[in-house]
Design a protein around this motif. Sequence first.
Motif, PDB file in Angstrom:
ATOM      1  N   LEU A  24      41.573  15.072  45.607  1.00 53.98           N
ATOM      2  CA  LEU A  24      41.497  16.430  46.139  1.00 53.98           C
ATOM      3  C   LEU A  24      42.802  16.804  46.841  1.00 53.98           C
ATOM      4  O   LEU A  24      43.365  17.874  46.632  1.00 53.98           O
ATOM      5  N   ARG A  35      46.489  22.112  36.038  1.00 54.46           N
ATOM      6  CA  ARG A  35      45.081  22.415  35.790  1.00 54.46           C
ATOM      7  C   ARG A  35      44.899  23.094  34.438  1.00 54.46           C
ATOM      8  O   ARG A  35      43.996  22.777  33.678  1.00 54.46           O
ATOM      9  N   ASP A  56      39.240  10.540  42.755  1.00 58.72           N
ATOM     10  CA  ASP A  56      38.054  10.789  43.576  1.00 58.72           C
ATOM     11  C   ASP A  56      37.117  11.747  42.856  1.00 58.72           C
ATOM     12  O   ASP A  56      37.353  12.112  41.701  1.00 58.72           O
ATOM     13  N   TYR A  58      36.589  14.828  43.122  1.00 60.70           N
ATOM     14  CA  TYR A  58      37.155  16.085  42.667  1.00 60.70           C
ATOM     15  C   TYR A  58      38.004  15.896  41.406  1.00 60.70           C
ATOM     16  O   TYR A  58      37.889  16.659  40.444  1.00 60.70           O
ATOM     17  N   LEU A  61      35.824  15.420  38.598  1.00 62.24           N
ATOM     18  CA  LEU A  61      35.146  16.655  38.207  1.00 62.24           C
ATOM     19  C   LEU A  61      36.052  17.538  37.344  1.00 62.24           C
ATOM     20  O   LEU A  61      35.604  18.119  36.350  1.00 62.24           O
ATOM     21  N   HIS A  91      24.354  14.105  38.311  1.00 56.43           N
ATOM     22  CA  HIS A  91      24.054  15.142  39.296  1.00 56.43           C
ATOM     23  C   HIS A  91      24.513  16.537  38.909  1.00 56.43           C
ATOM     24  O   HIS A  91      24.024  17.512  39.446  1.00 56.43           O
ATOM     25  N   VAL A  92      25.499  16.643  38.021  1.00 57.08           N
ATOM     26  CA  VAL A  92      25.957  17.976  37.654  1.00 57.08           C
ATOM     27  C   VAL A  92      25.298  18.357  36.340  1.00 57.08           C
ATOM     28  O   VAL A  92      25.655  17.850  35.295  1.00 57.08           O
TER      29      VAL A  92
ATOM     30  N   ALA B  80      45.612  17.510  56.900  1.00 58.75           N
ATOM     31  CA  ALA B  80      45.533  16.545  55.810  1.00 58.75           C
ATOM     32  C   ALA B  80      44.968  15.227  56.313  1.00 58.75           C
ATOM     33  O   ALA B  80      44.166  14.578  55.638  1.00 58.75           O
ATOM     34  N   ARG B  84      40.939  12.951  55.734  1.00 61.13           N
ATOM     35  CA  ARG B  84      40.782  11.576  55.252  1.00 61.13           C
ATOM     36  C   ARG B  84      39.639  10.860  55.949  1.00 61.13           C
ATOM     37  O   ARG B  84      39.354   9.721  55.657  1.00 61.13           O
ATOM     38  N   LEU B 108      34.817  22.325  51.818  1.00 58.00           N
ATOM     39  CA  LEU B 108      35.504  22.565  50.541  1.00 58.00           C
ATOM     40  C   LEU B 108      36.112  23.957  50.528  1.00 58.00           C
ATOM     41  O   LEU B 108      37.238  24.167  50.077  1.00 58.00           O
ATOM     42  N   ARG B 109      35.349  24.932  51.040  1.00 51.36           N
ATOM     43  CA  ARG B 109      35.866  26.304  51.072  1.00 51.36           C
ATOM     44  C   ARG B 109      37.043  26.411  52.028  1.00 51.36           C
ATOM     45  O   ARG B 109      37.923  27.240  51.833  1.00 51.36           O
ATOM     46  N   MET B 111      39.417  24.542  52.240  1.00 53.25           N
ATOM     47  CA  MET B 111      40.661  24.201  51.548  1.00 53.25           C
ATOM     48  C   MET B 111      41.332  25.463  51.004  1.00 53.25           C
ATOM     49  O   MET B 111      42.524  25.467  50.708  1.00 53.25           O
ATOM     50  N   LEU B 114      39.892  26.129  46.056  1.00 60.17           N
ATOM     51  CA  LEU B 114      39.009  25.671  44.989  1.00 60.17           C
ATOM     52  C   LEU B 114      38.182  26.842  44.460  1.00 60.17           C
ATOM     53  O   LEU B 114      37.655  27.623  45.248  1.00 60.17           O
ATOM     54  N   LEU B 122      30.681  20.213  42.932  1.00 62.02           N
ATOM     55  CA  LEU B 122      30.924  19.169  43.930  1.00 62.02           C
ATOM     56  C   LEU B 122      29.760  19.076  44.910  1.00 62.02           C
ATOM     57  O   LEU B 122      29.293  17.988  45.238  1.00 62.02           O
ATOM     58  N   THR B 125      26.899  17.362  43.352  1.00 62.37           N
ATOM     59  CA  THR B 125      27.155  15.924  43.228  1.00 62.37           C
ATOM     60  C   THR B 125      26.890  15.218  44.546  1.00 62.37           C
ATOM     61  O   THR B 125      26.232  14.180  44.596  1.00 62.37           O
ATOM     62  N   LYS B 126      27.415  15.811  45.638  1.00 66.46           N
ATOM     63  CA  LYS B 126      27.214  15.180  46.949  1.00 66.46           C
ATOM     64  C   LYS B 126      25.736  15.168  47.307  1.00 66.46           C
ATOM     65  O   LYS B 126      25.231  14.182  47.854  1.00 66.46           O
ATOM     66  N   ALA B 159      32.027  15.386  51.871  1.00 66.54           N
ATOM     67  CA  ALA B 159      32.391  16.459  50.946  1.00 66.54           C
ATOM     68  C   ALA B 159      33.814  16.331  50.431  1.00 66.54           C
ATOM     69  O   ALA B 159      34.098  16.652  49.282  1.00 66.54           O
ATOM     70  N   LEU B 160      34.723  15.883  51.270  1.00 68.61           N
ATOM     71  CA  LEU B 160      36.129  15.838  50.867  1.00 68.61           C
ATOM     72  C   LEU B 160      36.538  14.444  50.406  1.00 68.61           C
ATOM     73  O   LEU B 160      37.726  14.129  50.392  1.00 68.61           O
ATOM     74  N   ASP B 161      35.570  13.599  50.045  1.00 68.48           N
ATOM     75  CA  ASP B 161      35.858  12.231  49.616  1.00 68.48           C
ATOM     76  C   ASP B 161      36.730  11.493  50.629  1.00 68.48           C
ATOM     77  O   ASP B 161      37.847  11.073  50.306  1.00 68.48           O
ATOM     78  N   LEU B 193      32.003   4.192  46.985  1.00 68.87           N
ATOM     79  CA  LEU B 193      33.147   5.045  47.296  1.00 68.87           C
ATOM     80  C   LEU B 193      34.287   4.301  47.960  1.00 68.87           C
ATOM     81  O   LEU B 193      35.244   4.924  48.423  1.00 68.87           O
TER      82      LEU B 193
END
Lengths: 371, 259
Positions: A24, A35, A56, A58, A61, A91-92, B80, B84, B108-109, B111, B114, B122, B125-126, B159-161, B193
């Motif tokens: 990400l 992309r 990861d 993202y 994905l 899951h997706v 950043a 992490r 995520l938003r 960021m 995306l 995403l 998935t989470k 959410a952000l891995d 993970l």
Amino acid sequence: MPERAKPTLARTEQGLRLAGCWTLATLTRAPQGLRAAIAQAPREAVWDLQAVVALDTYGALLLWRAWKRAIPASSSIPPEYLALFERLNQHVAEVPAARPKRDPFAWVAATGVLAMTFASHLASFVALLGQLVIECLYVLRTPRRIPWLEISANLHKAGVRAMPVTALVAFLIGVVLSYLFALQLKRFGAEAFIVDVLGIGVIRELGPVLVAVLVAGRSGSAMTAQLGTMRVTEEIDALATMGVPRHLRLVLPKVVALGIAMPLLVTWTCAIALAGGMIAAYFELGLDFQFFIANLPRAVPLPNLGIAISKGVVFGMTIALVACHFGLRVEPNTESLSGNTTRSVVAAITLVILLDAVFALATRNVGLGGG
Amino acid sequence: MISAPPVELCGIGTRFGRHWVLRGVDLTVQRGELLALVGGSGSGKTTILRQIVGLLAPTEGEIKLFGESLHDGGRDELAARRRRFGMLFQHGALFSALNVFDNIAFPLREMHCLPESEIRDLVFTKLGMVEIDRDAAWRMPAELSGGMIKRIALARALALDPELLLLDEPTAGLDPDRSAAFVTLIRTLHQALNLTVVFVTHDLDTLSALANRLAVLDEGRILVTGSLDEVVQVDHPFIQRFFLSERSMHALRRGKGTD
């Protein structure tokens, strides 16, 4: 650091070779072209992920979407990344769960909900009133149960500590009103009547309503927030389990205290506002203080003071009741707390203005005939 | 791949008023560890956790995350670094104004780059990773049970891995069944993970089932670090009371049983 290596995509003879860090953090900083390149790359190509340093959810994905949600048979993926794609696969869904659609007739339901909410507010407000009457009767029979401490604490908080701000606002409004009236009255040569205009206006109408608005904003919101927080932290339930009736200990003192504090604040506010008006009249019209004070009893007959004080009592108790009503309806979350506090203040002010209109109708023949 | 340890504490001291809560704390958490901070109430474990994420500043000493000081660099570098790690708060701390989907989508938003369709994938998935039904995505936090709130808060923290996950009392307020399931979930995610996990607990079941290293705190300093078996060997009154009482032994055996 290897984890910061830029993600790259290279075309080879067999297909595509991915390298670097596909996460990400790195992908969002990568050029847009990357992309687009992934999205346009043919699914059947050989996707070589062996040189990828980090991947990861993202990153996976992005590839997954390019692959139309299935791993291409011709790909070469290190085994440690396979679990990621497996999770996405699980899951997706192909057709992701969409937000529930808006019902075109939702407004019908909303109207119904609104009506029912109003009814439930009305019902619980009446219940609160009834409960309070019962507590009053009980307290009158057993006077040692009167919560003196709470009443005096509330008197101090809502009454004494409100004096500076009400005084400031009242003084300024008195000055401004007096100045405006003076300008108009001068045109008719009726300067002396400023006493009548200010006296009746301030004591009968402006004073009580002004104080009510200030107290609703200041003490009403505080009461709602206090009761609401106590509900969130289960303090009210703790009181109830100890056998302490919450209406007696929490609601009654507030209602009684505001019922006592408000008429006093109204008197205080009116006095300050008139003082402000008097000073402005002195400078604008040259009306001396003695004349102003001597004429006040003639201009404002005694019943007006009675109206002002009874307005104070009624408005004060109304504000406290509304505040407690909304405070006790708070549910244990932050949204509900803030929402109910807002509603409490808005409802209290609206109700006060409504009651003021009722007062104006009921007392239209009282205290205005003199002069 | 050689890289700096996720968390390094060097000589941390913290004073509230005139009272030292922590004094001279040194601790290094290696990549992939499941480290438990253990201690009695008021021993400063939550303080350490809050200092690692930067909610509290230590009075003295230095905290390094991934080899960099926590407050170094400009706004972008700070952001950043914050991405992490993820933190799970004791009561979840889900935003009550947002529904479950928006709660997880929030980081995520933030960021700001995306597209919404990727965010949606995403988020689901989470949600799937923490084993929450996708229909629950449109519910509000107030409508959820404590166990679900914890899971969703975990999904938001992931959410952000992140590479580092911090948990404050992960099983507090859950019944034994839910608590065991939650511990299993954290273990699974830890493996899947490659997470480094630091958590605070005083629940011995959780401790023995989850941790692979312990740091025992007492009176503001670290008494001992090591595996559970090593820790219980240490002869210190606090450790004796905490781990070797009748009740504790029972809980530890039970915890290991679920291992």
